[in-house]
Design a protein around this motif. Sequence first.
Motif, short mmCIF file in Angstrom:
data_model
loop_
_atom_site.label_atom_id
_atom_site.label_comp_id
_atom_site.label_asym_id
_atom_site.label_seq_id
_atom_site.Cartn_x
_atom_site.Cartn_y
_atom_site.Cartn_z
N PRO A 121 0.80 -1.24 0.00
CA PRO A 121 0.00 0.00 0.00
C PRO A 121 0.83 1.28 0.00
CG PRO A 121 -0.91 -1.60 1.55
CD PRO A 121 0.41 -2.15 1.08
N ASN A 122 2.07 1.22 0.47
CA ASN A 122 2.88 2.43 0.55
C ASN A 122 3.67 2.71 -0.73
OD1 ASN A 122 2.13 2.91 3.25
ND2 ASN A 122 3.75 1.57 4.01
N LEU A 123 3.58 1.82 -1.71
CA LEU A 123 4.44 1.94 -2.89
C LEU A 123 4.14 3.19 -3.70
CD1 LEU A 123 6.74 0.59 -4.40
CD2 LEU A 123 5.05 -0.69 -5.73
N LEU A 124 2.88 3.53 -3.87
CA LEU A 124 2.54 4.73 -4.62
C LEU A 124 3.08 5.98 -3.93
CD1 LEU A 124 -1.16 3.97 -5.66
CD2 LEU A 124 0.80 4.17 -7.20
N GLU A 125 2.96 6.01 -2.61
CA GLU A 125 3.47 7.16 -1.85
C GLU A 125 4.99 7.25 -1.97
OE1 GLU A 125 3.42 8.99 2.70
OE2 GLU A 125 2.55 7.02 2.28
N GLU A 126 5.68 6.11 -1.89
CA GLU A 126 7.13 6.10 -2.00
C GLU A 126 7.58 6.56 -3.39
OE1 GLU A 126 8.09 2.08 -1.11
OE2 GLU A 126 7.86 2.31 1.06
N ALA A 127 6.88 6.10 -4.41
CA ALA A 127 7.22 6.51 -5.78
C ALA A 127 7.00 8.00 -5.97
CB ALA A 127 6.39 5.71 -6.77
N ASN A 128 5.92 8.52 -5.42
CA ASN A 128 5.62 9.94 -5.55
C ASN A 128 6.65 10.79 -4.81
OD1 ASN A 128 3.72 12.07 -6.48
ND2 ASN A 128 3.45 12.41 -4.29
N THR A 129 7.08 10.33 -3.64
CA THR A 129 8.11 11.04 -2.88
C THR A 129 9.42 11.09 -3.65
OG1 THR A 129 7.11 10.37 -0.77
CG2 THR A 129 9.42 11.06 -0.72
N PHE A 130 9.77 9.98 -4.30
CA PHE A 130 10.99 9.94 -5.11
C PHE A 130 10.88 10.93 -6.27
CE2 PHE A 130 13.06 8.14 -8.93
CZ PHE A 130 14.39 8.32 -8.53
N LEU A 131 9.71 10.96 -6.92
CA LEU A 131 9.53 11.88 -8.04
C LEU A 131 9.67 13.33 -7.58
CD1 LEU A 131 6.71 10.99 -10.57
CD2 LEU A 131 9.18 11.00 -10.85
#
Length: 252
Positions: A234-244
């Motif tokens: 569930p946290n993968l989208l948030e992690e990807a967005n933070t990286f972006l």
Amino acid sequence: MKNEVGDKIKSISLSGRKGIAWLIDPDDLDEITPERLELSAAQNIDFIFLGGSLIQKNNIGESIQMIRKYASGIPIVLFPGNSIQFSLGADAILFLSLISGRNPELLIGQHVNVAPLIAKSNLEVLATGYMLVDGGEKTSVHYISQTIPLPNHHPELSVATALAGFYLGLQYFYLDAGSGAPNPVNPKLIKAVKQSVPAPLIVGGGLNTLDKIKNAFLAGADLVVIGNGAVKSPNLLEEANTFLESLRVMAN
């Protein structure tokens, strides 16, 4: 006809801003809570792609209604496996031509079936060259499409395929290792296609960890598509967005 989705993808590509799409399979709708959809809107996910290789439930319309209710503001883009996966309720459709294969049904056949319906609608059409890449094992899209994927370690073949699609007039390109693939598209292949074809590049399949997502972005993907990984983590989208966001800060 509106071109809001296409213009946004092109803007992402031209600016180097990069973006994220969450791919939702309607068959997995029961696993996606309203809270998850609301969170995706709060995280500024750029698009929600909707579709799958094998749809076992006739709930495309229900899926769109749920997304509209809990993730309003995020454009919904159909990612159809065949002409049945069609709904006027979406914002746009990836009009996919499987240029990596030789199955006429997915090169043009299914498109003929749905074209008259699209012509009577306001649905935005994104002419997309769809290229299956070997992700290490056969996935559902390989079985359904009845095609052989492009080799993951021979970029020149993918470059030639993408160039052919570009010269045929396709405007967007999608490299896909297939849902659940153990190996995502090779970064060297992504880089080669991006450097050779002047068009927005979408990459998906097997992107189930942040490191894999980072590699796709850094290799040249304009839009990364996260599917099963977002359901299982569930946290993968948030992690990807933070990286972006960190990439954008560095670019400025």
